[in-house]
Design an enzyme around this catalytic site. Structure first.
Site, mmCIF file in Angstrom:
data_model
loop_
_atom_site.group_PDB
_atom_site.id
_atom_site.type_symbol
_atom_site.label_atom_id
_atom_site.label_comp_id
_atom_site.label_asym_id
_atom_site.label_seq_id
_atom_site.Cartn_x
_atom_site.Cartn_y
_atom_site.Cartn_z
ATOM 1 N N THR A 85 0.823 -1.223 0.000
ATOM 2 C CA THR A 85 0.000 0.000 0.000
ATOM 3 C C THR A 85 0.847 1.259 0.000
ATOM 4 O OG1 THR A 85 -0.135 -0.087 2.403
ATOM 5 C CG2 THR A 85 -1.917 -1.129 1.176
ATOM 6 N N CYS A 86 2.082 1.136 0.504
ATOM 7 C CA CYS A 86 2.917 2.339 0.525
ATOM 8 C C CYS A 86 3.286 2.791 -0.877
ATOM 9 C CB CYS A 86 4.162 2.111 1.360
ATOM 10 S SG CYS A 86 5.143 0.694 0.813
#
Length: 1068
Positions: A1035-1036
């Site tokens: 998700t980063c």
């Protein structure tokens, strides 16, 4: 010899001169001694004579004299002459009192003409002397009345005595000498009384009565008895009636008597028969006729101080309430005089405190002093002023408008019951809002037709000017006035219908023309519009959602749609045409009034929709033109953004917001250029103590550093640095994790609302050490996310977002309106109290709130001493607002202030003021619209051999479009980006960009793209079947890691399982 002779001669002359001077001095001394002796002898003689006379007077008035009750009038006359001859107020007050009692006693004698003091008026020899004597006696009575204090018992008795003297000798009705045969003398005696009264008036009789009445009535507890008040007011009326209501006597009567604070109130309470006398002589009509002349009204007002002008107005209003028939016939004159008196008072009203102003409980800061008596009477004066906006007077004034009938459609629209989210179903609402009802269209459309110079329009305009003047003058009771004007449900709709009929075409064009005309007619029309806006804004502010949307009190929703369209256009034109730029005085007041009403409607529409799609946008305003003018620092463009940003499409405002952020970054040197790199702040975070480390390392950073680039390095549980280079991706993960943890209700920094589970600061968050610093840190983190364009899935309660925008500082903000966003059930309970028909005290409520705090019952007082104050029918509305304010503001005031402080250290308040509450939520959490898969597909980056035509990618997009529900698509987006909502401006603005990479191994073996992995992915070469593996994500980096599945059904099954279990929240 010659010299000696000359010397002797000079000496002789000088000596002769000295002797002559000594003789002159001695002679002067002797003459002075004679004069002094004469004066001393005169003084001693006078003193002896005065002493003898006073002794004689004292002997005359001895109480034990058996003949004292039957003294002849002549004896009294002679002794009075002697007393008046040497009269001194301080020395002879008791003797004068006895003289007055003796005179009154003589007048009460039965059938004894020689005893009656007034009988001397019939003596040819004594008539003139008697008249002069009684004039002097009565004036001395007036002198005593000016000095006596009614609150002292002894003084009150003397006041009664001297008033009785004045009453007795200014009217012949009680004179026994005129009974029977003496009736023929009445004309002559009446003439004498008129002469006496004229003498008193010339010497300031009305001033004496004013002092007496004010001193006796303008106090916490009035101390004038019924008899005293009756006598004083009767004396005041006598000259006016005797002069047949001459202007010369009506003027002092108005200035000195009708300006006594709350006089009519005291008369109606103590001696109502005096008011009957006023009514029988039609005094109110005479006052109106006198004062409607501008010059005479100005003269009266200038003779009074501003405060006493207000008292005069209060008494006239009270009289008017008692004589409605007169007001119906003299409406124009009464409106005119009230407007003039208010305008005079307004000259002394100041906007702020200064060394030259004093506080007035009705007028605010006032450039004249307010005496003690007026302050004590102000509650009564205020009650009198309330007649102006009371229902009876409003019905009389607006009878022409109220008599008109508004045609209704056969079946009046009723809004649907509110959903749990308190959102009216848009489809049904819009359907009702645009029903083709001819009758409604006739009411709402600006049809025009009435000539603005007609008598009917002028009358309504004058009345509106009166009430608008009262709003700007009586500043401290403004809310009372607005509440009174909105009491009648049909007044404002009918006034709007009247406005729509004005001019040849009606509506917007007429009022825009008025802005450019400085005529009295234009000012009156604009005052009407201002009054309509002020009253309507107040009404909508105090109505709850049930009353607005379901019961539709006063305004139908269709009317609100039309009114809001008119206001939106009017405000836009005022700004765009440059009228607001240099506005001051009445033009500025007009803009504030119209803009305030517009924003109340807009904010209510944002909270619960009643207008159609794109209702607030201006089709004639191109965003590109506005942005060009902003770049040139054009004032009108800045004012549009400041006052009515909603006329710009939301997407363009978000673009403008991002532009503002970018410009600031460039200004602060936070953007990498070819010649310089921005300063980078490096922080090391232990993954097991992410919140604590983040708090400790970031809270100390300067505002500049917080806005700059922050690089994060994670340390795992073993103390080893995690692999990976942060190119904003790791910081994004860190920020998302921090926000996820601080907003977790289990931490008790924030709570969720009942029902829709939206976040707001927890009232019990104070159990945390340094909780305010924590909230400031949370504000900075939230601000940083918005600053960097990182959407975070944090749904806030609407009322909290309003506070973040600063709406709660507005005078039009209502806590009750926002309460459903905190607790809809609590809101229903409070509104049921509002609608409770019985005696509210039966419910046993007090002005306090009991709360269970960690197992203990805590009582919060809504006002000091509130737990001992019962809730009654009179204060239940205050109770509801106090309770709502306590729940949403007081309980979390410190937490909210700390969070807002942190947030505003990153995001400037003016940047987000162009967004509404729902729009701010979208700015924080992304768009609440469905995911645009075509936009996502267009802005997706592929790695590891994947490409847009790869079969797995084709399957993926087909599954998302055809097989997944909207909720599942949102789960998929959250799985990859950590946020279920798409970016506001589309996926082109998602940073880092949405990416998909083909993976052949597990995450712990994944080393990224290699030549072999890319080729295998591209040519669909597999080492082994990945059917047992699940998709994962970083998700980063907004990265989806997708195995190269061999079947579409396997991809669908694995992807659905992965997003439902949220297995992908890992770091590459």
């Amino acid at each position: 010899m010659f010299t000696l002779s000359q010397t002797s001669r000079a000496w002789f002359i000088d000596r002769a001169r000295q002797a002559r001077e000594e003789r002159l001095v001695q002679k002067e001394r002797e003459r002075a001694a004679v004069v002094i002796q004469a004066h001393v002898r005169s003084f001693l003689c006078r003193s002896r004579l005065q002493r003898d006379i006073r002794r004689e007077i004292d002997d005359f008035f001895k109480a034990d004299d058996p003949e004292s009750t039957k003294r002849s009038a002549l004896c009294i006359f002679k002794i009075a002459r002697k007393l008046l001859f040497l009269f001194r107020i301080k020395e002879d007050n008791e003797r004068f009192e006895k003289l007055c009692r003796s005179i009154l006693s003589s007048m009460d004698a039965e059938n004894e003409p020689k005893v009656w003091y007034v009988s001397l008026a019939c003596s040819k020899d004594l008539t003139l002397l008697w008249i002069q004597q009684i004039k002097n006696i009565l004036w001395y009575c007036c002198d005593f009345l000016k000095q006596l204090k009614p609150e002292i018992l002894q003084d009150s008795r003397l006041i009664t005595l001297y008033l009785t003297m004045l009453v007795t000798f200014t009217d012949t009705s009680t004179w026994k000498i005129l009974r029977g045969k003496g009736e023929s003398l009445r004309p002559a005696m009446n003439h004498i009384c008129a002469n006496i009264m004229g003498h008193l008036n010339q010497h300031g009789f009305y001033s004496v009565l004013q002092i007496l009445l004010t001193r006796g009535l303008a106090r916490p507890r009035p101390c004038l008895s019924k008899g005293t008040l009756t006598a004083a007011f009767s004396l005041a009326l006598r000259p006016v009636i005797a002069a047949q209501f001459s202007d010369n006597l009506i003027r002092p009567f108005l200035i000195h008597i009708m300006s006594v604070p709350a006089l009519v109130t005291h008369l109606s309470t103590v001696t109502p028969e005096r008011l009957t006398v006023l009514e029988s002589h039609d005094m109110l009509r005479k006052f109106i006729i006198f004062l409607r002349d501008q010059d005479r009204c100005r003269d009266v007002c200038e003779s009074l101080e501003g405060c006493h002008t207000l008292c005069l107005m209060g008494n006239l209003l009270h009289l008017g309430s008692l004589s409605p028939r007169v007001l119906e016939e003299e409406t124009d004159g009464f409106v005119s005089l009230l407007t003039q008196t208010l305008c005079y008072c307004r000259k002394y009203v100041s906007q702020k405190k200064s060394n030259l102003t004093h506080w007035h409980p009705v007028l605010g800061w006032f450039s004249q002093s307010v005496d003690y008596g007026l302050n004590e009477s102000m509650h009564l004066i205020t009650k009198q002023l309330q007649f102006l906006w009371g229902v009876p007077l409003i019905r009389i004034f607006f009878c022409d408008i109220l008599s008109k009938k508004l045609l209704e459609s056969q079946e009046p629209a009723h809004a649907q019951p509110a959903s749990p989210q308190n959102v009216l179903p848009v489809k049904s609402l819009l359907k009702r809002a645009f029903q083709k009802s001819a009758s409604v269209r006739n009411i709402l459309r600006p049809v025009g037709g009435k000539r603005v110079d007609s008598a009917e329009v002028q009358k309504v305009c004058n009345i509106c000017v009166l009430y608008q003047t009262s709003l700007t003058t009586l500043t401290q009771i403004r809310l009372q006035i607005l509440t009174g004007l909105t009491y009648l449900d049909d007044l404002l709709p009918k006034l709007w219908a009247f406005i729509c009929e004005l001019g040849p075409h009606g509506g917007l064009k007429l009022f825009l023309e008025c802005l450019n005309n400085d005529t009295e007619e234009s000012k009156q029309l604009l005052a009407m519009l201002m009054l309509f806006c002020d009253c309507s804004r107040h009404l909508i502010t105090i109505l709850d959602d049930i009353e607005v949307y379901e019961e539709q009190i006063s305004f139908k929703l269709e009317e609100l749609v039309t009114i809001s369209s008119f206001l939106n256009s009017f405000v836009f034109k005022m700004i765009w045409d440059g009228i607001v730029e240099n506005a001051k005085g009445e033009t500025l007041e007009l803009f504030q009034s119209v803009h305030g009403w517009l924003m109340v409607l807009y904010e209510r529409d944002c909270r619960r929709r009643f207008t159609p799609e794109d209702h607030w946008l201006r089709k004639d305003l191109k965003p590109s033109v506005l942005f060009q003018e902003l770049d040139r620092d054009r004032k009108r463009a800045q004012l549009i953004l400041q006052y009515i940003p909603h006329v710009i499409p939301h997407k363009n405002r978000v673009l403008l917001f991002r532009t503002m952020v970018t410009k600031e970054k460039e200004k602060l040197g936070l953007v990498e250029t070819s010649s310089a790199s921005p300063h980078v702040t490096h922080i090391t975070i232990r993954r097991s103590r992410m919140l604590e480390d983040g708090y400790e390392q970031l809270r100390q950073l300067s505002q500049h550093a917080m806005k700059g680039v922050i690089r994060v390095k994670f340390v795992n549980d073993l103390g080893v640095d995690e692999a990976g280079i942060d190119q904003d991706g790791v910081f994004k993960e860190f920020l998302e994790e921090i926000i996820k943890r601080v907003f977790d209700p289990a931490l008790n920094l924030f709570k969720t609302t009942s029902g829709d589970e939206r976040l707001y600061p927890s009232p019990t968050s104070y159990i945390h050490e340094n909780y305010l610093q924590l909230f400031e840190f949370v504000g900075k983190m939230l601000g940083k996310a918005v600053y960097e364009g990182i959407v975070v899935d944090v749904p806030f309660a609407s009322f909290f977002l309003s506070q973040l925008l600063g709406h709660h500082h507005s005078v039009f903000y209502s806590s009750v309106d926002e309460l459903p966003s905190l607790d809809s059930e609590f809101y229903k309970n409070l509104t049921s109290i509002k609608r409770y028909d019985g005696d509210i005290t039966d419910l046993g409520l007090t002005l306090s709130y009991d709360e269970d705090v960690m197992g203990q019952l805590v009582c919060h007082e809504l006002i000091p001493g509130g737990k001992t104050i019962p809730v009654t029918n009179e204060n239940k509305i205050s109770y509801i607002h106090l309770m709502a304010h306590f729940r949403m503001h007081t309980q979390i005031k410190n937490q909210t202030a700390a969070l807002i402080s942190g947030f505003r250290s990153i995001i400037k308040p003016e940047w987000i003021r162009m967004f509404s509450t729902p729009e701010l939520q979208r700015l924080i959490s992304g768009d609440n619209a469905e995911i645009d898969l075509e936009d996502l597909k267009k802005h997706t980056v592929y790695y590891g051999g994947f490409h847009g035509s790869h079969r797995v990618i084709i399957w993926l997009w087909d599954i998302l479009a055809s097989d997944f529900t909207p909720d599942e698509r949102a789960m998929f987006l959250k799985f990859v980006t950590s946020c279920s909502r798409p970016p506001l401006l589309g996926f082109a603005y998602l940073k880092p960009p949405f990416s998909i990479r083909c993976v052949e191994v597990s995450d712990d073996q994944d080393t990224g793209d290699t030549l072999g992995s890319v080729l295998r992915g591209f040519f669909t070469i597999r080492k082994r079947e990945p059917g047992g593996r699940l998709p994962t994500s970083s998700t980063c980096f907004n990265l989806l890691k997708l195995p190269n599945y061999s079947k579409k059904s396997v991809l669908r099954e694995k992807l659905r399982y992965a997003i439902s279990m949220n297995t992908g929240f890992e770091l590459s």
